[in-house]
Design an enzyme around this catalytic site. Structure first.
Site, PDB file in Angstrom:
ATOM      1  N   TYR A 153       0.866  -1.177   0.000  1.00 22.19           N
ATOM      2  CA  TYR A 153       0.000   0.000   0.000  1.00 22.19           C
ATOM      3  C   TYR A 153       0.897   1.218   0.000  1.00 22.19           C
ATOM      4  O   TYR A 153       1.840   1.292   0.789  1.00 22.19           O
ATOM      5  CB  TYR A 153      -0.880  -0.021   1.253  1.00 22.19           C
ATOM      6  CG  TYR A 153      -1.784   1.181   1.422  1.00 22.19           C
ATOM      7  CD1 TYR A 153      -2.693   1.537   0.432  1.00 22.19           C
ATOM      8  CD2 TYR A 153      -1.725   1.960   2.578  1.00 22.19           C
ATOM      9  CE1 TYR A 153      -3.536   2.633   0.598  1.00 22.19           C
ATOM     10  CE2 TYR A 153      -2.572   3.050   2.758  1.00 22.19           C
ATOM     11  CZ  TYR A 153      -3.475   3.386   1.757  1.00 22.19           C
ATOM     12  OH  TYR A 153      -4.305   4.471   1.921  1.00 22.19           O
ATOM     13  N   ASP A 255       9.404   3.276   0.085  1.00 23.92           N
ATOM     14  CA  ASP A 255       8.286   3.802   0.861  1.00 23.92           C
ATOM     15  C   ASP A 255       8.491   3.338   2.306  1.00 23.92           C
ATOM     16  O   ASP A 255       8.136   2.221   2.665  1.00 23.92           O
ATOM     17  CB  ASP A 255       6.963   3.287   0.279  1.00 23.92           C
ATOM     18  CG  ASP A 255       5.757   3.803   1.055  1.00 23.92           C
ATOM     19  OD1 ASP A 255       5.951   4.323   2.176  1.00 23.92           O
ATOM     20  OD2 ASP A 255       4.630   3.678   0.545  1.00 23.92           O
ATOM     21  N   LYS A 283       4.899   7.870   9.159  1.00 21.69           N
ATOM     22  CA  LYS A 283       4.359   7.473  10.469  1.00 21.69           C
ATOM     23  C   LYS A 283       5.383   7.506  11.600  1.00 21.69           C
ATOM     24  O   LYS A 283       5.021   7.727  12.741  1.00 21.69           O
ATOM     25  CB  LYS A 283       3.736   6.088  10.368  1.00 21.69           C
ATOM     26  CG  LYS A 283       2.509   6.066   9.476  1.00 21.69           C
ATOM     27  CD  LYS A 283       1.838   4.713   9.456  1.00 21.69           C
ATOM     28  CE  LYS A 283       0.614   4.760   8.550  1.00 21.69           C
ATOM     29  NZ  LYS A 283      -0.193   3.562   8.608  1.00 21.69           N
TER      30      LYS A 283
HETATM   31  C1  LIG Z   1       3.706   1.965   3.290  1.00 27.43           C
HETATM   32  C2  LIG Z   1       2.681   3.062   3.281  1.00 27.43           C
HETATM   33  N1  LIG Z   1       2.781   4.053   2.382  1.00 27.43           N
HETATM   34  C3  LIG Z   1       1.910   5.073   2.349  1.00 27.43           C
HETATM   35  C4  LIG Z   1       0.868   5.136   3.241  1.00 27.43           C
HETATM   36  C5  LIG Z   1      -0.088   6.291   3.210  1.00 27.43           C
HETATM   37  O1  LIG Z   1       0.170   7.138   4.285  1.00 27.43           O
HETATM   38  P1  LIG Z   1      -0.980   8.119   4.828  1.00 27.43           P
HETATM   39  O2  LIG Z   1      -2.012   7.270   5.481  1.00 27.43           O
HETATM   40  O3  LIG Z   1      -0.232   9.016   5.792  1.00 27.43           O
HETATM   41  O4  LIG Z   1      -1.495   8.873   3.651  1.00 27.43           O
HETATM   42  C6  LIG Z   1       0.717   4.127   4.197  1.00 27.43           C
HETATM   43  C7  LIG Z   1      -0.384   4.163   5.172  1.00 27.43           C
HETATM   44  O5  LIG Z   1      -0.681   3.238   5.863  1.00 27.43           O
HETATM   45  C8  LIG Z   1       1.654   3.053   4.213  1.00 27.43           C
HETATM   46  O6  LIG Z   1       1.541   2.042   5.082  1.00 27.43           O
END
Ligand SMILES: Cc1ncc(COP(=O)(O)O)c(C=O)c1O
Length: 448
Positions: A153, A255, A283
């Protein structure tokens, strides 16, 4: 499912949920909190959190391994961050559309911690940061396609909200992934910009890249797959990805929204010694406040420097986000902090793993640093298709509710993770392990 017991233990959440549904679709503000994401028969409503603990609307206290799905790496209401934010909003202000010294002092801290990052741009969410990383990669390479992996994701933007958890139909005759939007409303045309690959399979990636390299701007990956439970990269896999991307002038985007500042201070790239071109953090960054950062090599960030690529945002680098980030990063650089966090996380993960392996049910724990998950499977899970085929969600549900009823909280979906914070104490870990032992015995009894 012990629905009646859930209702008996959490009656106030049930009442609040009925009320919430009148004004909020699904009664919540994000998909991961909805009933169909596992919160059956209704989501738990929180009253407050402090340190490693969360109290629900009925006054039940839990040891919290949900941690807001990741942001509460320092636990709830971490004093150093709360103080910095309160001071900033009461003495400085929040949004000026002017530069401030805090912008670059906070950025400098990330550059000092993450060797692959020469410069950063602050944003508000992981989704935004990924979206901009892809734009930057396309602008830098002049190519259009992005390789993304099944089971990952990268936020909810149309450009990547594809094949997170694809259907069995989204595979071609050779076993390759076919682009499939994660739901309706995502423009169909975006499929021509995506190449879908199985993770942890260097052969599949090599084949895909060799056949399409002239069109590929970037490969985006979570360095540890944390959106299909927790799946570690096979030894050499990330290295192979790095070498392949370098060979063909393709940018490698890590990511690290979940792994950044969590599996090690320098993230998964530090843990595995890989040097990506661009990285996305969120996060682990802001001690629980909404902030994200896109960082990378100066040569690529130059396009933002010259204005050729616009990365904008009224709230980007706002005072709340940056005072929180600055204080959180200072705290994370406390000597010995990651030794303790790592040791407690390992004790918990290995303890749970041992308990399950001793049981009559095939299950084991997988993770790195302060993130892990339990797989209910009789074989190793190395990518999404194996998780979809072999992992048992019903057993996970039993595990979740037995632990919840004993005061241990984590997300009810087996594709999420358990997170440990710097606020979790040795006693929290010991209590959790004894609750795990009781829960496993209860599950064995339910099954016998
Ligand atoms: C690996 C990863 N990338 C991007 C995101 C998206 O982040 P946000 O919820 O701050 O938009 C998430 C969210 O869970 C994630 O786990």
């Amino acid at each position: 499912m012990k629905t009646e017991e859930y209702k008996r233990r959490f009656p106030t959440s049930g009442k609040l949920y009925e009320e919430a549904r009148k004004y909020l679709p699904a009664g919540v503000n994000s998909t991961a909190r909805a009933v169909w994401s596992g919160w059956e028969p209704y989501p738990l409503f929180v009253a407050n959190g402090k340190g490693s603990r969360v109290t629900d609307a009925d006054g039940n206290e839990f040891i919290d391994y949900l941690l807001g799905l990741g942001p509460m790496l320092l636990g709830h209401r971490p004093e150093a961050v709360t103080k910095a934010v309160v001071r900033h909003i009461s003495e400085v202000g929040t949004v000026f559309a002017l530069a401030s010294e805090l912008d670059h002092t906070a950025a400098k801290k990330i550059c000092e911690i993450i060797p692959s990052v020469d410069q950063v741009r602050f944003l508000n969410s992981g989704t935004e940061a990924v979206l901009y990383a892809l734009r930057l990669a396309r602008a830098y390479t002049g190519r259009k396609k992005i390789v993304r992996f099944e089971g990952m994701y990268h936020g909810f933007a149309d450009t990547v909200y594809w094949n997170k958890h694809p259907s069995a139909k989204a595979v071609d005759a050779q076993g390759g992934g076919i682009p499939e939007p994660q739901g309706p409303g995502v423009p169909e045309g975006i499929k021509d910009t995506l190449l879908i690959c199985r993770w942890n399979d260097p052969g599949a990636l090599t084949q895909l890249v060799e056949a399409n390299h002239e069109d590929i701007a970037a490969i985006i990956t979570e360095p540890i797959m944390c959106n299909t439970g927790c799946i570690l990269p096979k030894p050499g896999y990330l290295e192979a990805m790095r070498a392949l991307s370098q060979k063909y002038g393709i940018l490698l985007i890590f990511d690290e929204v979940i792994t950044g500042f969590r599996v090690a201070l320098s993230g998964a790239q530090g843990l595995y010694h890989i040097d990506p071109d661009l990285s996305v953090f969120a996060k682990g960054l802001g001690g629980g406040y909404p902030v994200a950062a896109l960082g990378g090599k100066r040569e690529i960030m130059r396009l933002v420097d010259t204005g050729e690529v616009s990365l904008a945002g009224t709230y980007s680098g706002n005072g709340i986000a940056l005072s929180a980030t600055s204080a959180a990063l200072d705290y994370l650089r406390t000597p010995g902090l990651y030794d303790t966090l790592g040791a407690r996380s390992r004790k918990l993960r290995e303890g749970i793993d041992r308990l399950w392996r001793r049981s009559s049910i095939p299950a084991y724990a997988v993770g790195a640093g302060a993130a892990f998950q339990v797989w209910f499977a009789d074989r190793p899970i190395t990518h999404y298709r194996e998780a979809a085929a072999y992992a048992d969600s019903t057993l996970f549900r039993m595990w979740w509710e037995e632990m919840l009823f004993r005061g241990v909280l984590f997300h009810p979906h087996y594709f999420e993770n358990l997170f440990v914070s710097t606020a979790h104490t040795e006693e929290d870990i010991d209590t959790t392990l004894s609750k795990a032992e009781e829960s496993i015995a209860a599950i064995e009894k339910r099954l016998s």
